[in-house]
Design a protein around this motif. Structure first.
Motif, PDB file in Angstrom:
ATOM      1  N   SER A  67      -8.072  -9.180  -6.680  1.00 41.21           N
ATOM      2  CA  SER A  67      -7.102  -9.937  -5.890  1.00 41.21           C
ATOM      3  C   SER A  67      -7.164 -11.429  -6.211  1.00 41.21           C
ATOM      4  N   LEU A  68      -8.367 -11.943  -6.437  1.00 36.65           N
ATOM      5  CA  LEU A  68      -8.526 -13.365  -6.773  1.00 36.65           C
ATOM      6  C   LEU A  68      -7.836 -13.723  -8.081  1.00 36.65           C
ATOM      7  N   CYS A  69      -7.702 -12.758  -8.985  1.00 38.13           N
ATOM      8  CA  CYS A  69      -6.983 -13.018 -10.237  1.00 38.13           C
ATOM      9  C   CYS A  69      -5.530 -13.387  -9.954  1.00 38.13           C
ATOM     10  N   GLN A 179      -4.514   0.930 -14.083  1.00 39.27           N
ATOM     11  CA  GLN A 179      -3.705  -0.268 -14.318  1.00 39.27           C
ATOM     12  C   GLN A 179      -2.837  -0.595 -13.106  1.00 39.27           C
ATOM     13  N   ALA A 180      -2.220   0.430 -12.516  1.00 39.77           N
ATOM     14  CA  ALA A 180      -1.365   0.205 -11.350  1.00 39.77           C
ATOM     15  C   ALA A 180      -2.174  -0.327 -10.174  1.00 39.77           C
ATOM     16  N   ALA A 181      -3.386   0.191  -9.978  1.00 40.42           N
ATOM     17  CA  ALA A 181      -4.252  -0.316  -8.912  1.00 40.42           C
ATOM     18  C   ALA A 181      -4.591  -1.781  -9.152  1.00 40.42           C
ATOM     19  N   LEU A 182      -4.825  -2.132 -10.418  1.00 42.04           N
ATOM     20  CA  LEU A 182      -5.112  -3.521 -10.774  1.00 42.04           C
ATOM     21  C   LEU A 182      -3.947  -4.431 -10.410  1.00 42.04           C
ATOM     22  N   TYR A 183      -2.749  -4.070 -10.844  1.00 44.33           N
ATOM     23  CA  TYR A 183      -1.598  -4.938 -10.599  1.00 44.33           C
ATOM     24  C   TYR A 183      -1.265  -5.020  -9.111  1.00 44.33           C
ATOM     25  N   ALA A 184      -1.517  -3.943  -8.369  1.00 45.53           N
ATOM     26  CA  ALA A 184      -1.321  -3.997  -6.921  1.00 45.53           C
ATOM     27  C   ALA A 184      -2.266  -5.024  -6.299  1.00 45.53           C
ATOM     28  N   ALA A 185      -3.521  -5.014  -6.735  1.00 40.41           N
ATOM     29  CA  ALA A 185      -4.490  -5.975  -6.201  1.00 40.41           C
ATOM     30  C   ALA A 185      -4.121  -7.406  -6.579  1.00 40.41           C
ATOM     31  N   GLN A 186      -3.712  -7.607  -7.833  1.00 43.05           N
ATOM     32  CA  GLN A 186      -3.321  -8.952  -8.263  1.00 43.05           C
ATOM     33  C   GLN A 186      -2.066  -9.414  -7.537  1.00 43.05           C
ATOM     34  N   ALA A 236      -2.796  -2.467  -1.099  1.00 43.64           N
ATOM     35  CA  ALA A 236      -3.546  -2.680  -2.344  1.00 43.64           C
ATOM     36  C   ALA A 236      -5.004  -2.272  -2.192  1.00 43.64           C
ATOM     37  N   GLN A 237      -5.583  -2.532  -1.031  1.00 42.63           N
ATOM     38  CA  GLN A 237      -6.948  -2.085  -0.771  1.00 42.63           C
ATOM     39  C   GLN A 237      -7.032  -0.565  -0.798  1.00 42.63           C
ATOM     40  N   LEU A 238      -6.020   0.095  -0.262  1.00 43.44           N
ATOM     41  CA  LEU A 238      -5.967   1.556  -0.305  1.00 43.44           C
ATOM     42  C   LEU A 238      -5.946   2.047  -1.750  1.00 43.44           C
ATOM     43  N   GLY A 239      -5.194   1.356  -2.615  1.00 39.95           N
ATOM     44  CA  GLY A 239      -5.094   1.768  -4.010  1.00 39.95           C
ATOM     45  C   GLY A 239      -6.384   1.633  -4.780  1.00 39.95           C
ATOM     46  N   CYS A 240      -7.296   0.799  -4.301  1.00 41.99           N
ATOM     47  CA  CYS A 240      -8.594   0.624  -4.964  1.00 41.99           C
ATOM     48  C   CYS A 240      -9.700   1.400  -4.258  1.00 41.99           C
ATOM     49  N   ARG A 241      -9.336   2.261  -3.327  1.00 41.98           N
ATOM     50  CA  ARG A 241     -10.353   3.002  -2.587  1.00 41.98           C
ATOM     51  C   ARG A 241     -10.872   4.161  -3.440  1.00 41.98           C
TER      52      ARG A 241
END
Length: 332
Positions: A67-69, A179-186, A236-241
């Motif tokens: 997310s910080l990215c 990749q999708a989880a990454l972009y959701a977090a960003q 986004a947190q859900l996507g990285c769970r």
């Protein structure tokens, strides 16, 4: 552990990934100083097992870093490299130094062509999915042309360069989920940055003798932005769970669809409140809203992931959509 890790990353990025530094790198300036600081701090090895020299964290523990990215509009592929190194370590491939990004190749016979490589202009390696095959290729051996966002490129390798690349085991569909989880977090991070700047501007900008944030119409837009920002972060947190590396498809679909949907709404309202000044190169807002538009489409836009979620529901056998949502969002 994840909070301590994220706090350390945040401190480094506040110092080195400033808006001026982002502008300089986007304009073609030197990016190695920023990347070397990240490399030296060991942040890119967050998902690499401790036995291999990394921090040994799980995906959900690096959500704050990813997310910080977005929060700091990091102009080097930190998030991509964190996930790529975790993937390579899991596949038993020696984790290379330097930054790594992801790409999908077109189906061709005489060359390997990746028409859009996100942040490829400042990457050292590319983990390329070609059909069901994955290989790690040096970016320097490819012919590069500008494409898409300012840091994106199209890359073309010869068939010989492809064969000389490092084979990597793994499912290309799982890599797309990552990749999708990454972009959701960003996206979640960039959404918050855009909102914070818009809120500050609304409280500072004077019109008719008072801040424009005191006008009801502006307050309504700010309230709508806040709803999107915090809903997107939760999604986004859900996507990285994930306790390991790869998250579940339905959770990723919810995350990427919701954050991509929010990207359009928040970018539009942020620029409406700022007026024409928000689009200017000298103003910081455009650094984040350009990323919102680019990342919204990366690894599939909201329409694609709505389709994935819909198919998952139909295959689940649940009579009600609510039952599918409950199953995806229940914390165990």
């Amino acid at each position: 552990m994840d909070d301590l890790f994220s706090d350390a990353v945040a401190q480094l990025l506040r110092d080195l990934s400033t808006p001026d530094a982002v502008r300089a790198i986007e304009a073609g300036g030197e990016h190695r100083t920023l990347w070397q600081a990240i490399e030296d701090a060991g942040f890119a090895d967050a998902l690499v097992p401790e036995a291999q020299g990394g921090a040994g964290l799980a995906l959900h523990e690096v959500f704050g870093v990813l997310s910080l990215c977005g929060t700091h509009a990091v102009p080097v592929p930190l998030g991509e490299t964190v996930l790529a190194r975790g993937w390579l370590a899991r596949a038993g491939v020696a984790v290379p130094k330097g930054s790594t990004v992801f790409a999908e190749a077109e189906a061709t016979t005489d060359a390997v062509i990746c028409p859009l490589v996100r942040t490829g202009r400042v990457a050292d390696q590319v983990l390329v999915a070609r059909g069901g095959t994955l290989r790690l290729l040096p970016a320097a051996t490819a012919q590069a042309t500008p494409a898409g966002f300012v840091l994106d490129v199209a890359l073309r390798w010869t068939a010989q360069a492809w064969e000389a690349g490092t084979p990597v085991t793994g499912d290309a569909q799982e890599l797309r989920l990552l990749q999708a989880a990454l972009y959701a977090a960003q996206l979640a991070g960039a959404l918050r940055a855009a909102f914070d700047r818009t809120l500050a501007y609304a409280n500072e900008r004077q019109q008719f003798g008072r801040p424009i944030g005191k006008f009801q119409a502006i307050q309504h837009q700010l309230a709508q932005m806040a709803e999107h920002v915090f809903a997107a972060r939760t999604a986004a947190q859900l996507g990285c769970r994930a306790e390991g590396l790869v998250p579940q498809a339905l959770q990723v679909a919810i995350a990427k669809a919701r954050t991509s949907e929010a990207a359009l709404e928040v970018a539009g309202m942020a620029h409406a409140i700022h007026g024409a000044i928000g689009f200017t190169a000298e103003f910081d807002l455009q650094i984040f809203t350009r990323r919102l538009h680019a990342w919204r489409q990366a690894a599939g836009s909201e329409s694609y992931w709505h389709g994935v979620a819909g198919r998952h529901h139909l295959d689940s056998g649940n009579a009600l959509v609510l039952d599918t949502i409950r199953a995806a969002t229940t914390v165990h």
